[in-house]
Design a protein around this motif. Structure first.
Motif, short mmCIF file in Angstrom:
data_model
loop_
_atom_site.label_atom_id
_atom_site.label_comp_id
_atom_site.label_asym_id
_atom_site.label_seq_id
_atom_site.Cartn_x
_atom_site.Cartn_y
_atom_site.Cartn_z
N SER A 99 0.81 -1.23 0.00
CA SER A 99 0.00 0.00 0.00
C SER A 99 0.84 1.27 0.00
O SER A 99 0.32 2.35 -0.27
CB SER A 99 -0.94 0.00 1.21
OG SER A 99 -0.21 -0.12 2.41
N THR A 102 4.65 3.36 -4.63
CA THR A 102 4.23 4.39 -5.59
C THR A 102 4.72 4.10 -7.00
O THR A 102 4.08 4.52 -7.96
CB THR A 102 4.73 5.78 -5.16
OG1 THR A 102 6.16 5.76 -5.04
CG2 THR A 102 4.11 6.18 -3.83
N ASN A 122 -1.99 2.55 -4.19
CA ASN A 122 -1.61 3.96 -4.17
C ASN A 122 -0.49 4.28 -5.16
O ASN A 122 0.25 5.26 -4.98
CB ASN A 122 -1.19 4.36 -2.75
CG ASN A 122 -2.33 4.23 -1.76
OD1 ASN A 122 -3.42 4.77 -1.98
ND2 ASN A 122 -2.11 3.48 -0.68
N THR A 124 1.58 5.60 -8.29
CA THR A 124 1.51 6.76 -9.19
C THR A 124 2.11 6.43 -10.55
O THR A 124 1.82 7.11 -11.53
CB THR A 124 2.27 7.95 -8.59
OG1 THR A 124 3.64 7.58 -8.38
CG2 THR A 124 1.65 8.38 -7.26
N SER A 146 -4.65 7.55 -7.70
CA SER A 146 -3.43 8.35 -7.66
C SER A 146 -2.56 8.16 -8.90
O SER A 146 -1.54 8.85 -9.06
CB SER A 146 -2.61 7.99 -6.42
OG SER A 146 -2.32 6.59 -6.40
#
Length: 720
Positions: A99, A102, A122, A124, A146
């Motif tokens: 979690s 990124t 989460n 990106t 995200s």
């Protein structure tokens, strides 16, 4: 004395500094256990590649031990960059626990299988480029709000894109180039309000690109597809590559009245509010103002907006007045604009859909047909029901509207002789029409769908008619007259899997192993379609062997698809089957159905295929009555497993195939929903099972089983 105290004070200070300075190092070296577990699964799935230095399936500290490509912040893994290492295998099934991750970059390897449904929530930046991933893009991608960068180029993705982009308003770069993606672009792409680079070249996309005009794109590559129509004017002002498509020649037709100017957002994404399309400097001049053309555009826009507002005010007023009239007529309720409700709830599957406009002039014959009560199983149903007069009902044009008279003749007045079965939503009858066609008619119980909900029924018909998949039973037609609701489906001559497995028939022989695997794989693909292709996802809620129908070649077709999802009172009707042994534990306890509860029920069906036993059998000893409870402890014991196998198989099965089949079952019937895999992974596991099994004709035997019921001697060739 004072000197001694001072010395001791400094000794204590020194000890505290040493303790405090030593303790954090041991804490910071530890990695979050969930991250560790996820990385271990990933490592094993990538065949424990030696290129991944420091990685280990027995180590518990990726952050402290400096695993190659892993970056941490504190105890959490935040980046994984293992690109261009020649890795093989797949990405496993458990990336969601990461979690804090990124960035995930696995590009430039030889990783295959499906892209996992369980992705870092989460992230990106996701880069899956230049591998051999196949299948669909998982719908779960829509939940990663995200996400800013997505690259799945140079893979082997297939099928149509689902509506997976609706929540990705932060995405700036989308690269799906060099795959085999088909169909029209989903409308949810128009929600990518931040995207500036989109690469879709070298696929098999079709349709128009009109709704790309309002995106803030700077770079768009759509070369070598099958796009048609015209290139919108705003897209001609960006870095556009469009060769290799079937564009229309001549001037584009004008937009419909009231359509806002396309590409307005396109011109503003870096202009700081300046509406001029010029790319020159921001200096003044006689040409930089709004100008006469701009003023005229504003005036026209005001008139258009005013007209739209006036239209909706008038529509709202007329709707309110018609509702008041219906209240005076003592109608149960007045549905608001059922066309709009249907459009909002419609499903967009990737298979062929009839997109003709609905016929709103469906008339109702108010003269009741003659009813033959001879041998009628439902003889009181039509005689005691009051005639409910509806003004109009909207009807989809890709299915046939039948009258009750037609269906009564075809089913012998719904006689017992034509009764095929009875399920949670009603009885099913065999119907033979004058042209020789045989279909199946499901008479929906009034307790499930009362007579006053005819508008709801038409919406249900509309939604179900959009479901098209080779392993989903097709809706052929419907009937909505005299308060009755009937659904007409295609007919499959070999009946249900439940009957084939559990009802003795002197004319048929048991299913051979290859056919059982084929049935499991086909059913899994049907569920994958409902769960991960349809948008929004469809929970079947009633997966059981009685709802898996077999055609002449023993290919499976999942019936009742969409019914429980769209019928308002479906859950109450399903309560009666909660104790059948097919329902997941959480459904039995709370009555809550999810995608994961479908997966559990599918695991029970696989157990039936393996063992030949019913999900619950009260004739067995108490310890063996529940199939899951009895079988689960034995699934990983090869000796016990061989004793569990359906005796009707007579040992004709590959042992490795049986073991892998049992492994898939064990994953599906886990008591904790979160540990059950998504259907796309179940499909891939079964596909791998088929590919590895090398089911030779020596173990297949002569495919004569069920020849009286239409079994094809070459069905093993269709498994993959």
């Amino acid at each position: 004395m004072r000197e001694m105290m001072e010395i001791w004070r400094w000794v204590l200070v020194f000890m505290c500094i040493c303790i405090l300075g030593w303790k954090p190092s041991s804490i910071n070296a530890a990695t979050d256990p969930q991250d560790v577990a996820a990385l271990k699964i990933l490592y094993t799935s990538m065949n424990s590649a030696p290129q991944l230095t420091q990685w280990s399936s027995s180590s518990d500290d990726p952050c402290g031990q400096g695993w190659k490509g892993v970056t941490c912040s504190g105890q959490r893994v935040t980046e994984i960059d293992i690109s261009n290492l020649g890795l093989t295998g797949n990405l496993g099934y458990q990336l969601q626990p990461l979690s804090a991750l990124t960035i995930l970059d696995v590009s430039g390897n030889n990783l295959g299988g499906s892209i996992p449904y369980s992705l870092p929530p989460n992230a990106t930046r996701l880069n899956f480029a230049s591998n051999i991933f196949s299948g669909n893009i998982p719908y779960s991608l829509n939940q990663i709000t995200s996400l800013k960068y997505l690259n799945i180029s140079h893979n082997q993705l297939q099928n149509q894109l689902g509506d997976i982009f609706g929540s990705l308003s932060s995405l700036t770069t989308l690269d799906l180039s060099f795959n085999s993606l088909t169909g029209n672009l989903p409308e949810s792409i128009s929600s990518l309000s931040s995207v500036n680079t989109m690469n879709l070249q070298n696929n098999q996309f079709t349709g128009t690109i009109d709704f790309l005009a309002n995106l803030p794109l700077e770079n768009l590559n759509i070369e070598n597809n099958h796009f048609t129509g015209w290139v919108p004017e705003p897209l001609k002002n960006i870095n556009l590559k469009k060769d290799g498509n079937s564009w229309s020649s001549g001037p584009a037709p004008p937009p419909p009245p009231g359509t806002p100017p396309a590409g307005r957002n396109n011109r503003n994404h870096k202009s700081g509010g300046n509406d001029t399309p010029s790319s020159g400097g921001g200096g003044g001049g006689g040409k930089s103002g709004i100008g006469a053309g701009g003023i005229a555009g504003i005036v026209i826009s005001i008139f258009v907006v005013g007209g739209i507002i006036a239209f909706f005010l008038i529509k709202r007023k007329s709707r309110r007045s018609s509702a008041d009239i219906e209240k005076l007529d003592n109608q149960p309720f007045a549905p608001l604009n059922s066309n709009e409700v249907q459009e909002m709830k419609s499903i967009q599957p990737p298979y062929t859909i009839n997109t003709k406009t609905f016929d709103t002039s469906a008339s109702i014959n108010l003269r009741p047909p003659p009813i033959d009560r001879h041998k009628s199983f439902d003889e009181d149903d039509f005689s005691k029901k009051p005639v409910v007069v509806k003004k109009t009902v909207t009807a989809p044009t890709n299915v046939t509207s039948y009258s009750i008279a037609d269906l009564q003749v075809a089913t012998g007045s719904f006689s017992v002789e034509n009764l095929l079965g009875e399920g949670s939503f009603g009885r099913v009858y065999r119907a033979q029409f004058s042209d020789g066609k045989v279909l199946a008619v499901k008479k929906v119980d009034a307790s499930v769908l009362p007579s006053h909900l005819s508008d709801d029924f038409m919406e249900i018909v509309s939604n179900i008619s959009r479901l098209h998949h080779p392993n989903v039973t097709d809706l052929v037609g419907y009937c909505s007259e005299y308060g009755q609701h009937l659904l007409v489906y295609e007919f499959h001559k070999n009946g249900s899997l439940h009957d084939f497995l559990h009802l003795s028939d002197e004319y048929s022989k048991p299913l051979i192993w290859n056919t059982r695997v084929k049935i499991a794989l086909g059913t899994a693909r049907a569920l994958e379609y409902l769960h991960e292709v349809c948008s929004p996802s469809i929970i079947h809620k009633n997966i059981k062997s009685a709802n898996i129908l077999l055609d002449a070649e023993l290919n499976p077709h999942l019936s009742d698809s969409g019914l429980a999802n769209f019928i308002p009172n479906a859950d109450e009707a399903l309560d009666s089957s909660a104790g059948s042994g097919c329902s997941a534990p959480e459904v039995t306890m709370s009555g809550q159905y999810t995608l994961k509860s479908d997966i559990y029920s599918f695991g029970v069906v696989m157990l039936e295929l393996l063992s030949g036993r019913k999900p619950f059998d009260s004739s067995k000893p108490r310890s063996e009555q529940s199939l899951v409870r009895w079988a689960t402890p034995q699934l990983h014991d090869i000796d016990a497993l061989s004793k569990m196998v359906d005796p009707a198989l007579k040992g004709l099965y590959p042992v490795k195939s049986l073991s892998r089949f049992a492994d898939v079952i064990a994953l599906c019937v886990q008591p904790e929903p979160e540990f059950r895999p998504p259907m796309s992974e179940v499909v891939q596991a079964l596909v791998r099972l088929v590919q590895r099994a090398n089911m030779s004709k020596r173990t297949i035997g002569t495919e004569q089983g069920g020849s009286q019921r239409g079994e094809n001697p070459d069905t093993h060739d269709n498994l993959s």
